[in-house]
Design an enzyme around this catalytic site. Structure first.
Site: not given
Ligand code: F6R
Length: 590
Positions: A2, A27, A74, A100-101, A465, A469, A472, A488, A585
């Site tokens: 947020c 964000r 958010w 926020n939090g 990575e 990417k 996402e 396997h 973010k």
């Protein structure tokens, strides 16, 4: 996550807040709002949706006055909707709060306040703060002192994490408080003060900041600030000037920040390779049991550090921040914490645990003054400038550059350091060569639904990575495996034309990679191979020729075309690479 912006001064607060919030839109958020006071009364506008749509519907600028605060939310407590958007207020609508939090004891506090007759209008944990202040003010004559003491005692009852902005109708000051969540104060040039959850929100107005410590409470008026530490004693916090400019957070002619940030990596790498790593070398040189903690992309950079340290016969384990508590032994003496934002709650809680057990902390981050940098014993900055795209691109390669420099300085590896110094120009050349072929490949690949990324050795973190990417931002299914692991189990998922993207540089691991690629080919998979070797390239249905680099640099080099691939596939699919759904973010909750 947020965003919070607050202003007090000679301008119209709504204008500053709207601009500031738009700078932190990247964000991710689902609703927004602001409260503005003209010194006498206060008005609030909030709604679900994007800032520009809420503005078009309600006109934020109709809120007149020079004191205000705003928020992009958010959702955590309750779905995105008008009543859950911030600011939240008390029964009398005289106290407005942005937060926020997560307030962990909100249920108990809510039950207590409800018994006292408070009526709640949202599902959020934030709203209790406004009612707590209202309750504290009951029966008291409203004065600056009584308001400050109501704010202070209300905050003292909160458990959990918070960055709070508080506006009380008729009060000529703004209050703010932070604990386990970022909040900074910005100093204007003449008689104006700002606060925000992120420096990027304020770069258009100031580059002079004051960072609050854990547990601080502050009051701002247009002329300055008063700060009190967690024990209530007056405190002075040192100022900080940053070099970031507002232009650094512009798209510079590109359609999306992500593309700009991928293409500027030769420049950002040049900044990262010139990092001063002396403090890190000092800490690691004497370490007997170093550990690495990080999350997501930063964890994959951490795997590269683990690999480089192992090659120097230093036993180092890389842990996911969220898993560290289950795996730590307490014997770790130096913990390297990697986080582009420096605010990731999982990484911070691992750091706090390690510190409690006596470990020293070395931070690798992009953000000066971030919580991680302030809690660490030493910090190495990657200095790649603000990364606005939600997914990490230039911060990943910046982390890798600093990691190489740290590891090579530790082992006095002159050749490695020389090769590292040449990376920015080599990366530029490679980007120029692969850009168009990758764009073309993306058009073909965007029709497929499932992807596998494989590699070996130090290439494996790069495969992880690259898969992250892709998933996402395209929302397509992608998995990464150490190539030897396919047989396997996961090989059973290979069927006709499933793309297997192989990071297959020449070198000692190449023959085994080739057999793994053949295994996949034999099951009908479509092999897309990235290599510097012609024979290996000929194994692929599609291939991307890469320049030859030393094995250590494979993750740094090979990730760039794969970032571009994810970007162009997302564009082909008509999705937004800068603000993927459900992602934020910096992730400030555990
Ligand atoms: C992926 C991404 C995330 C972050 C993770 C940790 O593109 O950005 O996986 O890497 O949330 O964030 P930081 O590095 O800020 O600790």
């Amino acid at each position: 996550m947020c965003g919070i912006v607050g202003y007090i001064g000679h301008r119209q607060a709504a204008e500053v807040i709207l601009h500031g919030l738009s700078q932190v839109e990247y964000r991710g958020y689902d609703s927004a709002g602001m409260a503005v006071s003209d010194g006498r009364g206060m008005r609030i506008i909030k709604d679900v949706g994007k800032l520009r749509d809420i503005h078009a519907k309600h006109n934020f600028l109709s809120l007149e006055g020079g004191i205000g605060l705003g928020h992009t939310r958010w959702s955590t407590h309750g779905p995105p909707c008008e009543r859950n958007a911030h600011p939240h207020y008390d029964c009398s609508k005289k106290v407005a709060v942005v937060h926020n939090g997560i307030i962990e004891n909100s249920r108990a506090l809510k039950a207590e306040l409800e018994k006292k007759g408070h009526k709640f209008t949202s599902d959020t944990d934030t709203e209790i703060v406004a009612h707590l202040i209202e309750e504290e003010l009951k029966g008291k004559k409203s004065s600056s002192d009584s308001i400050l003491s109501a704010v202070r005692s209300s905050i003292s009852r909160l458990e959990g994490a918070y960055a709070l902005g508080i506006l009380v109708s008729g009060e000529p000051r703004l209050f703010l408080a932070r604990r386990h969540a970022p909040l900074i104060i910005g100093k204007g040039k003449k008689e104006e003060m700002f606060f925000a959850s992120d420096m990027a929100a304020l770069l258009g107005y100031t580059r002079d900041f004051v960072l609050l410590n854990e547990g601080d409470l502050a009051a701002l008026d247009a002329k300055g600030m008063q700060i009190w530490s967690a024990d209530g004693s007056p405190a002075v916090r040192s100022p900080l000037h940053v070099d970031w400019t507002p232009q650094m957070a512009q798209k510079m002619g590109h359609d999306y920040f992500m593309l700009k940030e991928i293409l500027e990596q030769p420049l950002t790498l040049a900044a990262a390779v010139s990092a001063d790593v002396a403090d890190g070398v000092k800490l690691l040189a004497g370490a007997k049991r170093p550990a690495v903690v990080a999350c997501g992309t930063s964890y994959y950079a951490g795997l590269v550090l683990q690999y480089l340290l192992h090659r120097q016969k230093r036993t180092a384990s890389a842990y996911l921040g969220s898993e560290y508590a289950s795996w730590h032994t307490g014997a770790e003496d130096v913990v390297v914490a990697i986080s582009q934002s420096g605010e990731t709650a999982d990484t911070l809680s691992a750091v706090r645990l390690a510190k409690k057990e006596g470990a020293k902390v070395l931070a690798i981050t992009n953000v000066v003054g971030s919580t991680l940098s302030r809690e660490a014993d030493a910090t190495l900055y990657i200095s790649v400038g603000p990364e606005v795209g939600v997914v990490a691109t230039k911060t990943f390669t910046g982390q890798l550059a600093v990691i190489y420099k740290l590891a090579y300085s530790l082992s006095s590896n002159k050749k490695g350091l020389e090769e590292l110094a040449a990376m920015p120009s080599q990366v530029q050349q490679m980007l120029d060569e692969v850009h168009e072929p990758v764009h073309h490949l993306a058009k073909l690949m965007s029709k497929r639904k499932n992807f596998f990324f494989i590699s070996r050795g130090i290439g494996w973190p790069c495969a992880l990575e690259a898969a992250l990417k892709l998933k996402e931002i395209t929302y397509l299914h992608a998995e990464a495996y150490a190539a030897g692991e396919l047989k396997h189990g996961p090989i059973s998922m290979l069927e006709d034309k499933v793309p297997v993207i192989a990071i297959a540089p020449s070198g000692a691991l190449a023959p085994k990679m080739e057999s793994n690629m053949r295994e996949c080919h034999a099951r009908g998979a479509s092999i897309i191979v990235l290599s510097d070797d012609k024979t290996i390239l000929s194994e692929g249905e599609h291939s991307l020729a890469m320049p030859k680099v030393s094995e250590d640099f494979v993750p740094l080099f090979y990730i760039l075309p794969l970032q571009l691939l994810a970007y162009y596939m997302t564009i082909e699919l008509g999705r937004d690479p800068d603000q993927p759904r459900n992602l934020a973010k910096s992730v400030t909750v555990e």
